[in-house]
Write a protein that holds these residues in place. Structure first.
Motif, PDB file in Angstrom:
ATOM      1  N   GLN A  50     -23.660 -46.179 -23.754  1.00  0.00           N
ATOM      2  CA  GLN A  50     -22.777 -45.119 -24.209  1.00  0.00           C
ATOM      3  C   GLN A  50     -21.438 -45.667 -24.687  1.00  0.00           C
ATOM      4  N   TRP A 243     -19.627 -36.303 -33.708  1.00  0.00           N
ATOM      5  CA  TRP A 243     -19.722 -37.034 -32.444  1.00  0.00           C
ATOM      6  C   TRP A 243     -20.173 -36.105 -31.341  1.00  0.00           C
ATOM      7  N   VAL A 244     -21.331 -36.384 -30.771  1.00  0.00           N
ATOM      8  CA  VAL A 244     -21.800 -35.739 -29.556  1.00  0.00           C
ATOM      9  C   VAL A 244     -21.762 -36.809 -28.478  1.00  0.00           C
ATOM     10  N   ARG A 245     -20.814 -36.690 -27.583  1.00  0.00           N
ATOM     11  CA  ARG A 245     -20.512 -37.766 -26.636  1.00  0.00           C
ATOM     12  C   ARG A 245     -21.762 -38.239 -25.878  1.00  0.00           C
ATOM     13  N   GLY A 246     -21.944 -39.563 -25.887  1.00  0.00           N
ATOM     14  CA  GLY A 246     -23.047 -40.166 -25.162  1.00  0.00           C
ATOM     15  C   GLY A 246     -24.407 -39.900 -25.760  1.00  0.00           C
ATOM     16  N   SER A 247     -24.441 -39.353 -26.983  1.00  0.00           N
ATOM     17  CA  SER A 247     -25.723 -38.986 -27.573  1.00  0.00           C
ATOM     18  C   SER A 247     -25.872 -39.478 -29.006  1.00  0.00           C
ATOM     19  N   ARG A 248     -24.972 -39.056 -29.902  1.00  0.00           N
ATOM     20  CA  ARG A 248     -25.101 -39.458 -31.308  1.00  0.00           C
ATOM     21  C   ARG A 248     -23.758 -39.382 -32.012  1.00  0.00           C
ATOM     22  N   LYS A 293     -27.695 -43.182 -32.769  1.00  0.00           N
ATOM     23  CA  LYS A 293     -28.157 -42.565 -31.539  1.00  0.00           C
ATOM     24  C   LYS A 293     -27.846 -43.489 -30.365  1.00  0.00           C
ATOM     25  N   VAL A 294     -27.660 -42.898 -29.197  1.00  0.00           N
ATOM     26  CA  VAL A 294     -27.540 -43.676 -27.968  1.00  0.00           C
ATOM     27  C   VAL A 294     -28.883 -43.629 -27.263  1.00  0.00           C
ATOM     28  N   MET A 295     -29.505 -44.783 -27.098  1.00  0.00           N
ATOM     29  CA  MET A 295     -30.808 -44.879 -26.429  1.00  0.00           C
ATOM     30  C   MET A 295     -30.735 -46.045 -25.451  1.00  0.00           C
ATOM     31  N   GLU A 296     -30.568 -45.743 -24.184  1.00  0.00           N
ATOM     32  CA  GLU A 296     -30.338 -46.788 -23.187  1.00  0.00           C
ATOM     33  C   GLU A 296     -31.620 -47.488 -22.751  1.00  0.00           C
TER      34      GLU A 296
END
Length: 605
Positions: A50, A243-248, A293-296
């Protein structure tokens, strides 16, 4: 008498980092205010952790820095193709003119550079001037911000530390106060006066915390601490449009960006020559939209890439065997035209122990013995094999390969030896109880907590460290946190132990030796280390160019770290970047985070 940049910097080691003439950057300006990016060219990218926010003075994680580097601009940057990294102008018109004593830098700004349109500018074009850089440099020292980057200029620029000290007394930074170290000669010329020569200043002025921020933006959108984490406005090639925090996140081409012409050079590498043939002469940037995208989770990223949902993706060690064999793409990927850019990151992933912690910190003999025993029980090669699938190299020295000051022949005095580690703990009173675990010398329970990310990789690291602690009969507590929470706790010296990754901000050993410098606690000194002997030598190296004399002091400093064992070097990982066939001219840069203003994408594929 003023000399040119190269006459002012006599250190031969800097030749790897700086241009060999006063030519402008290879990306020459195209047409002012006519961004050539094609809105129909879309690049889909992924973050493996993130982001935290996009204020250059505050951001300290890699993923947020990628956005910062896309939106904001520093005076200097790095040649996209040159290896080792070579400094070139970005918004500056040329490399600095440096006085013969190395203490005065004269920098001239390109004219006609504008901030992205924003309501704060009242519908008018807002030109970048040197006053914006002066404001931004002062801002790093604003006590309300508590910036983790004050170390970049601390003790260096005449009057800046004094201005910050006054701000701490009054509770308010006076940005209108002129200081002798930041002399505005005119609208487009800045003269920096140093207290002593700083041979890394050019590289510091290419590091994203020194990006130009408009004062109007901070005044309008800043929070109570004057941070602007969610509304970045810069002069760079992109704007953050969603910006969608922690997502995209979505970056779109900045319409008023001046554009550039791709004109880098290649050496003898055929792959580099191919990139030059594909891109030479193209207006840049070409890509009009970046979707992130955020993909952990590793497997999710690989599946998304295989399903053609991503154009560019990092494949870390845990997944590497599915894609790579002997450092090359497996045939099933190569036959599809998939591209691999593989480098050894200029980084260290280093285990540390919090020197302020009442259990593992301190300088008493039994505390030093405890840390040293843990270090000797840690099998770095086993972690590289099991967790990273051999996608890393072990380090004995805290400066990694590819960085000025690296010593490939150095051998640490701390090596894997669990038998000696157990004997050391026995000697200093850490007795094994009836439950099979050791107690503190005072008889109280001994528990050491290891912090890691909440993803599968963090869980694997925790399992590996439990094996380390089991070898020496110490009970381990596991603490899994989200990436932003780890960074926050670390800065506040609240983590007991962790493996912290640090990738180079600039290609010089100073960027790594500062990680253990006492005054950098609450900035980049994650282990909150303060060793007077080390700090004294570090301060001495600040007055020296790279070379044998500085290397000798670095060796002494590393031996001091081994004596007190606040940390151990760990490893440097390979970075494997996969690109779809439609990506044209991508090459992972060792220092730059966001390369999409330098390559292209074929929208017909």
């Amino acid at each position: 008498m003023k000399s040119t940049w190269l006459r002012g910097l006599l250190s031969s080691s800097l030749s790897a980092c700086f241009a060999t003439s006063l030519l402008l950057a290879p990306l020459q300006a195209a047409h002012a205010g006519t961004n050539p990016a094609d809105p129909n060219k879309v690049l889909r990218f992924v973050f493996v952790a993130q982001e935290t926010g996009f204020d250059p003075a505050i951001t300290r994680d890699l993923y947020s820095a990628i956005i910062v580097q896309s939106v904001f601009e520093t005076l200097y940057t790095y040649d996209y193709m040159a290896r080792p990294a070579k400094l070139v102008p970005l918004t500056a018109a040329a490399l600095p003119e440096v006085s013969d004593d190395g203490k005065t830098y004269t920098i001239r700004l390109k004219k006609g550079i504008y901030f992205a349109d924003d309501p704060v500018f009242g519908g008018k074009k807002r030109e970048l001037t040197m006053a914006d850089y002066v404001y931004s440099y002062k801002r790093i020292f604003d006590p309300k911000l508590s910036s983790p980057h004050t170390w970049l200029f601390e003790g260096k620029i005449e009057g800046l530390d004094e201005l910050a000290a006054q701000a701490k007394k009054t509770g308010n930074m006076d940005y209108d106060t002129n200081i002798p170290g930041l002399e505005l000669v005119d609208k487009y010329t800045l003269r920096i006066h140093l207290k002593q020569p700083d041979f890394n200043l050019g590289m510091i002025l290419a590091h994203e915390p020194t990006s130009a921020v408009a004062r109007e933006v901070v005044d309008k959108y800043g929070d109570a601490q004057h941070m602007v984490m969610a509304h970045p406005v810069g002069t760079g090639p992109y704007i953050l449009s969603n910006w969608v925090r922690g997502s995209r996140m979505t970056l779109t081409a900045n319409p008023v960006f001046r554009g550039s012409i791709w004109d880098f050079k290649a050496g003898t590498d055929p792959e580099d020559q191919k990139i030059v043939a594909e891109l030479k002469g193209k207006p840049m940037p070409q890509i009009g939209r970046i979707e992130i995208k955020v993909m952990e989770e590793d497997q999710s990223r690989l599946l998304a890439f295989q399903k053609d949902e991503l154009d560019l993706a990092e494949i870390q060690g845990p997944l590497a065997p599915q894609v790579i064999s002997n450092g090359k793409l497996k045939p099933e990927f190569a036959n599809k035209g998939i591209q691999l850019s593989r480098t050894t990151d200029p980084e260290i992933s280093y285990p540390y122990w919090n020197m302020q912690d009442p259990v593992v910190g301190g300088f008493s003999k039994e505390k030093i013995a405890l840390r040293r025993a843990i270090a000797m029980a840690y099998n770095v090669r086993e972690e590289i094999k099991v967790v990273w699938n051999d996608e890393a190299i072990p380090l004995d020295y805290p400066i990694p390969p590819g960085i000025v000051g690296y010593d490939p022949d150095y051998k640490s005095s701390i090596q894997y030896d669990p038998d000696v580690a157990n004997a050391l703990l026995d000697k200093f009173g850490y007795k094994i109880g009836s439950d099979g675990y050791r107690t503190l010398p005072n008889g109280k329970p001994l528990i050491i907590t290891y912090s890691a990310y909440t993803n599968s990789l963090g869980q694997q690291q925790s399992e590996m460290w439990k094996k380390t602690f089991d070898r020496i009969h110490i009970r381990m507590g596991s603490d899994l946190k989200l990436f932003p929470d780890i960074l926050k706790a670390e800065k506040e010296c609240k983590l007991q132990s962790r493996t912290a990754p640090w990738i180079a901000d600039f290609p010089d050993g100073d960027n790594f030796m500062q990680l253990f410098y006492g005054p950098n606690t609450h900035q980049n000194n994650n282990g909150c280390v303060a060793i007077p002997e080390y700090d004294k030598l570090y301060a001495q190296t600040q007055r020296m160019p790279a070379g044998p004399e500085r290397d000798a002091l670095y060796h002494k400093m590393v031996r001091i770290l081994e004596v007190y064992t606040p940390s151990i070097p760990g490893y440097a990982r390979y970075r494997n970047m996969l690109a779809q066939p439609r990506v044209i001219g991508y090459k992972k840069h060792p220092i730059l985070h966001a390369e999409w203003m330098y390559f292209d994408i074929d929208k017909t594929k």
